[in-house]
Design a protein around this motif. Structure first.
Motif, PDB file in Angstrom:
ATOM      1  N   GLY A 250       0.207  -0.518   0.078  1.00  0.00           N
ATOM      2  CA  GLY A 250       0.034   0.135   0.645  1.00  0.00           C
ATOM      3  C   GLY A 250       0.698   1.413   0.615  1.00  0.00           C
ATOM      4  O   GLY A 250       0.168   2.373   0.249  1.00  0.00           O
ATOM      5  N   SER A 251       2.217   1.503   0.277  1.00  0.00           N
ATOM      6  CA  SER A 251       2.717   2.320   0.165  1.00  0.00           C
ATOM      7  C   SER A 251       2.801   3.107  -1.482  1.00  0.00           C
ATOM      8  O   SER A 251       2.709   2.608  -2.520  1.00  0.00           O
ATOM      9  CB  SER A 251       4.593   1.862   0.703  1.00  0.00           C
ATOM     10  OG  SER A 251       5.653   3.114   0.091  1.00  0.00           O
ATOM     11  N   LEU A 252       2.930   4.717  -1.424  1.00  0.00           N
ATOM     12  CA  LEU A 252       2.805   5.621  -2.490  1.00  0.00           C
ATOM     13  C   LEU A 252       4.168   5.655  -3.467  1.00  0.00           C
ATOM     14  O   LEU A 252       3.914   5.851  -4.072  1.00  0.00           O
ATOM     15  CB  LEU A 252       2.243   6.539  -2.216  1.00  0.00           C
ATOM     16  CG  LEU A 252       0.747   6.797  -1.391  1.00  0.00           C
ATOM     17  CD1 LEU A 252       0.660   8.381  -0.994  1.00  0.00           C
ATOM     18  CD2 LEU A 252       0.447   6.694  -2.308  1.00  0.00           C
ATOM     19  N   PRO A 294      -4.795   6.442   2.828  1.00  0.00           N
ATOM     20  CA  PRO A 294      -5.936   8.250   3.568  1.00  0.00           C
ATOM     21  C   PRO A 294      -6.456   9.271   2.959  1.00  0.00           C
ATOM     22  O   PRO A 294      -5.508   9.626   1.996  1.00  0.00           O
ATOM     23  CB  PRO A 294      -5.074   8.149   4.825  1.00  0.00           C
ATOM     24  CG  PRO A 294      -4.209   6.919   4.802  1.00  0.00           C
ATOM     25  CD  PRO A 294      -3.190   6.775   3.762  1.00  0.00           C
ATOM     26  N   ALA A 295      -7.567   9.459   3.202  1.00  0.00           N
ATOM     27  CA  ALA A 295      -7.421  10.789   2.591  1.00  0.00           C
ATOM     28  C   ALA A 295      -7.120  11.199   2.638  1.00  0.00           C
ATOM     29  O   ALA A 295      -7.237  11.451   4.617  1.00  0.00           O
ATOM     30  CB  ALA A 295      -9.007  10.657   2.808  1.00  0.00           C
ATOM     31  N   ARG A 299       0.980  13.403   0.979  1.00  0.00           N
ATOM     32  CA  ARG A 299       1.823  12.952  -0.893  1.00  0.00           C
ATOM     33  C   ARG A 299       0.491  12.280  -2.229  1.00  0.00           C
ATOM     34  O   ARG A 299       0.766  12.526  -3.447  1.00  0.00           O
ATOM     35  CB  ARG A 299       2.186  11.975  -0.718  1.00  0.00           C
ATOM     36  CG  ARG A 299       3.736  12.417   0.171  1.00  0.00           C
ATOM     37  CD  ARG A 299       4.506  12.882   0.072  1.00  0.00           C
ATOM     38  NE  ARG A 299       5.837  13.397   0.766  1.00  0.00           N
ATOM     39  CZ  ARG A 299       6.435  14.134  -0.011  1.00  0.00           C
ATOM     40  NH1 ARG A 299       6.289  15.517  -0.976  1.00  0.00           N
ATOM     41  NH2 ARG A 299       7.653  14.374   1.374  1.00  0.00           N
ATOM     42  N   LEU A 300      -0.352  12.378  -1.830  1.00  0.00           N
ATOM     43  CA  LEU A 300      -1.598  11.991  -2.881  1.00  0.00           C
ATOM     44  C   LEU A 300      -1.466  13.002  -4.005  1.00  0.00           C
ATOM     45  O   LEU A 300      -1.979  12.734  -4.881  1.00  0.00           O
ATOM     46  CB  LEU A 300      -3.096  11.408  -2.103  1.00  0.00           C
ATOM     47  CG  LEU A 300      -3.438  10.005  -2.138  1.00  0.00           C
ATOM     48  CD1 LEU A 300      -4.341  10.174  -1.576  1.00  0.00           C
ATOM     49  CD2 LEU A 300      -3.550   9.778  -2.605  1.00  0.00           C
ATOM     50  N   PRO A 301      -1.631  14.671  -3.752  1.00  0.00           N
ATOM     51  CA  PRO A 301      -1.804  14.910  -4.459  1.00  0.00           C
ATOM     52  C   PRO A 301      -0.683  14.744  -6.175  1.00  0.00           C
ATOM     53  O   PRO A 301      -0.704  14.242  -7.348  1.00  0.00           O
ATOM     54  CB  PRO A 301      -2.139  16.650  -4.413  1.00  0.00           C
ATOM     55  CG  PRO A 301      -2.388  16.400  -2.844  1.00  0.00           C
ATOM     56  CD  PRO A 301      -1.757  15.127  -2.455  1.00  0.00           C
ATOM     57  N   THR A 302       0.850  14.383  -5.537  1.00  0.00           N
ATOM     58  CA  THR A 302       1.985  14.363  -6.409  1.00  0.00           C
ATOM     59  C   THR A 302       1.602  13.285  -7.506  1.00  0.00           C
ATOM     60  O   THR A 302       1.970  12.763  -8.321  1.00  0.00           O
ATOM     61  CB  THR A 302       3.118  14.148  -5.460  1.00  0.00           C
ATOM     62  OG1 THR A 302       3.479  15.390  -5.234  1.00  0.00           O
ATOM     63  CG2 THR A 302       4.025  14.275  -6.283  1.00  0.00           C
ATOM     64  N   VAL A 303       0.764  11.904  -6.504  1.00  0.00           N
ATOM     65  CA  VAL A 303       1.158  10.748  -7.146  1.00  0.00           C
ATOM     66  C   VAL A 303       0.070  10.321  -8.258  1.00  0.00           C
ATOM     67  O   VAL A 303       0.197  10.008  -8.699  1.00  0.00           O
ATOM     68  CB  VAL A 303       1.197   9.528  -5.810  1.00  0.00           C
ATOM     69  CG1 VAL A 303       0.873   8.137  -6.647  1.00  0.00           C
ATOM     70  CG2 VAL A 303       1.441   9.766  -4.933  1.00  0.00           C
ATOM     71  N   ARG A 325      -9.814  14.480 -12.734  1.00  0.00           N
ATOM     72  CA  ARG A 325     -11.014  15.700 -11.469  1.00  0.00           C
ATOM     73  C   ARG A 325      -9.942  15.243 -10.222  1.00  0.00           C
ATOM     74  O   ARG A 325     -10.871  16.093  -9.556  1.00  0.00           O
ATOM     75  CB  ARG A 325     -12.257  14.107 -11.527  1.00  0.00           C
ATOM     76  CG  ARG A 325     -12.877  14.519 -12.745  1.00  0.00           C
ATOM     77  CD  ARG A 325     -14.166  13.823 -12.818  1.00  0.00           C
ATOM     78  NE  ARG A 325     -15.415  14.658 -14.411  1.00  0.00           N
ATOM     79  CZ  ARG A 325     -15.800  13.861 -14.962  1.00  0.00           C
ATOM     80  NH1 ARG A 325     -16.260  12.645 -14.635  1.00  0.00           N
ATOM     81  NH2 ARG A 325     -16.902  13.806 -15.668  1.00  0.00           N
ATOM     82  N   ALA A 326      -9.790  14.485 -10.129  1.00  0.00           N
ATOM     83  CA  ALA A 326      -8.914  14.486  -8.162  1.00  0.00           C
ATOM     84  C   ALA A 326      -8.876  15.420  -8.250  1.00  0.00           C
ATOM     85  O   ALA A 326      -8.484  15.753  -6.741  1.00  0.00           O
ATOM     86  CB  ALA A 326      -8.446  12.917  -8.096  1.00  0.00           C
TER      87      ALA A 326
END
Length: 374
Positions: A250-252, A294-295, A299-303, A325-326
Motif C-alpha cells: 500500500g505504500s505510495l 488515507p484521504a 503525498r496523494l496530489p503528487t502521486v 478530476r481528483a
C-alpha cells in the motif's frame, strides 16, 4: 488539323483523369493532417473541470493549513512555524513535507527564521529549517532550466550556496541524530555538487538507517540516479524498482516507477517509453496504492498527477479521467512542472483524455480493490 486537336484534347482529358483525383487526395490528406495538428478544445464546465485560466501552477494540491503557516511566518510568527513542524512528530515524511513549506518561505524572506534562531540558538528544528533553506535558495539561484541554458554566474551561486548548506545540514544532523531530514537535505547537495556514486550511496545509507521507506527521500534520490544528473536510465529504473518492490504493502512508493518513466520520456520524447512491458503493472500498483491511501494524505496530489499522465500515455482514459478530476485545479507537480508552460502541458493531457474518453462512450473505470471487497 482537327485530328491534332482531338489528340491534344484526349491528352488533356487523360492527364486530368490522373492528376485531379491525385490532387484531391493530396488536399484531403493535408486537411486531415492540419486537423490532427490543430489544438483540441473542450468546454471545462461541461465536465466540471477548472478552466485553464484558473489553474494554480504553484502547488500540487490544496493545503490551506500550509498556506496559513507560510503567511504567518512571513508576517513574523515563527512560533506558529515551529509548532507546525513539531506537529509532524516522528512521521518523518510529513516532517519533510512541512519543512518544505517553511524553507520556501524562508528562501523568500528569512527575517522570521533569524528571529527564531536568535531566541533559541540551540533549537535543532530552527537549524534544520536554516540548512534546508540554503539548499532551496541555491536552487532558486540556479533556476530550473537545462544546464545549456544556465549561466556561469548562476552555476557559481548555486555551487557556493550548496557548499555553505552542507555544514549547516551536518550541524542539524548532529543536533537531532534520529531525524533523517538533515540527511535528506544533503541528497540535493550531493546531486548539485556531483558526488560520486559511492559517496552518494554512503549518504543514502544514513537516510535508510533512519527511515528506509521515506517518500520524499526516494523522490529526491531518484533525481540523482537519472541520466540528467549522475546516473542513467538503467540505474534510475533499478533504483525505482528496488524501492517500490521492497516498500510496505500500500505504500505510495510504487509511483517511483511512474516517475522514472516520466524522467525517461522527458529525455527521449519520441521513444516508446510508456510501451515497455512493466508499465501496465506499475500503473496498476500505483492505482491500488492510491485506492488504499488515507484521504487527505499529503503525498496523494503528487502521486495522482504522475498517475494521470501515465494513464493518459497508456490510453487508459476512463481511469485517467478519475485522476484529472481528483487533482482539480492544481498543476504544480511533475510531470507538468517539467514543462516550460505547466498549464499548457496539463491542459493538453487533460483535454485529450476527456475527448478520447467521450469518443469511447464515457465508460466507467474498472473496479479495483475496495470496490471488489478486498
Amino acid at each position: 488539323m482537327n485530328v491534332l486537336i482531338d489528340i491534344a484534347g484526349a491528352g488533356v482529358l487523360a492527364y486530368s483523369a490522373v492528376t485531379v483525383p491525385r490532387n484531391a487526395r493530396k488536399a484531403r490528406a493535408l486537411r486531415a493532417e492540419a486537423k490532427a495538428k490543430a489544438p483540441v478544445n473542450i468546454d471545462p464546465a461541461k465536465y466540471g473541470l477548472v478552466p485553464a485560466a484558473q489553474l494554480d501552477s504553484r502547488f500540487a494540491g490544496p493545503d490551506p493549513e500550509a498556506d496559513a503557516v507560510a503567511q504567518a511566518a512571513l508576517a513574523g510568527d515563527w512560533r506558529r512555524a515551529a509548532a507546525y513542524l513539531a506537529g509532524a512528530g516522528r512521521d518523518w515524511d510529513l516532517r519533510w513535507y512541512r519543512l518544505g513549506i517553511l524553507t520556501h518561505a524562508a528562501a523568500e524572506d528569512d527575517t522570521w527564521l533569524k528571529a527564531w534562531r536568535t531566541e533559541y540558538p540551540g533549537d535543532p528544528a530552527a537549524a534544520l529549517v536554516h540548512a534546508d533553506a540554503l539548499v532551496v535558495l541555491a536552487g532558486k539561484v540556479r533556476g530550473a532550466k537545462l544546464a545549456k541554458h544556465t549561466t556561469a554566474e548562476q552555476f557559481e551561486g548555486f555551487h557556493r550556496l550548496l557548499a555553505e548548506a552542507l555544514p549547516a545540514c551536518q550541524e542539524a544532523a548532529w543536533m537531532a541524530p534520529e531525524d533523517p531530514c538533515p540527511w535528506i537535505a544533503q541528497l540535493t547537495i550531493a546531486r548539485g555538487l556531483s558526488w560520486s556514486n559511492d559517496d552518494f550511496r554512503a549518504l543514502w545509507a544514513e537516510v535508510g538507517a533512519r527511515d528506509p521507506h521515506h517518500f520524499g527521500a526516494h523522490m529526491s534520490a531518484l533525481q540523482y540516479w537519472c541520466a540528467k544528473w549522475s546516473g542513467s536510465h538503467e540505474l534510475m529504473y533499478a533504483f525505482a524498482e528496488q524501492a517500490a518492490a521492497s516498500a510496505p504493502q500500500g505504500s505510495l512508493l510504487s509511483v517511483l516507477r511512474l516517475h522514472a518513466l516520466m524522467e525517461h520520456a522527458s529525455r527521449e520524447p519520441k521513444a516508446p517509453v510508456y510501451r515497455q512491458p512493466f508499465v501496465q503493472a506499475a500503473v496498476d500498483a500505483t492505482l491500488d496504492a492510491v485506492e488504499w491511501a488515507p484521504a487527505g494524505h499529503h503525498r496523494l496530489p503528487t502521486v495522482r498527477h504522475l498517475l494521470a499522465e501515465a494513464l493518459f500515455q497508456t490510453d487508459r482514459y476512463a481511469e485517467a479521467v478519475e485522476q484529472f478530476r481528483a487533482v482539480g485545479g492544481y498543476v504544480g507537480s511533475p510531470p507538468w512542472s517539467y514543462s516550460a508552460n505547466p498549464v499548457k502541458a496539463f491542459v493538453f493531457a487533460r483535454t485529450n483524455t476527456f475527448v478520447a474518453w467521450e469518443k469511447a462512450g464515457c465508460p466507467a473505470p474498472p473496479p479495483r480493490g475496495r470496490a471488489l471487497g478486498y
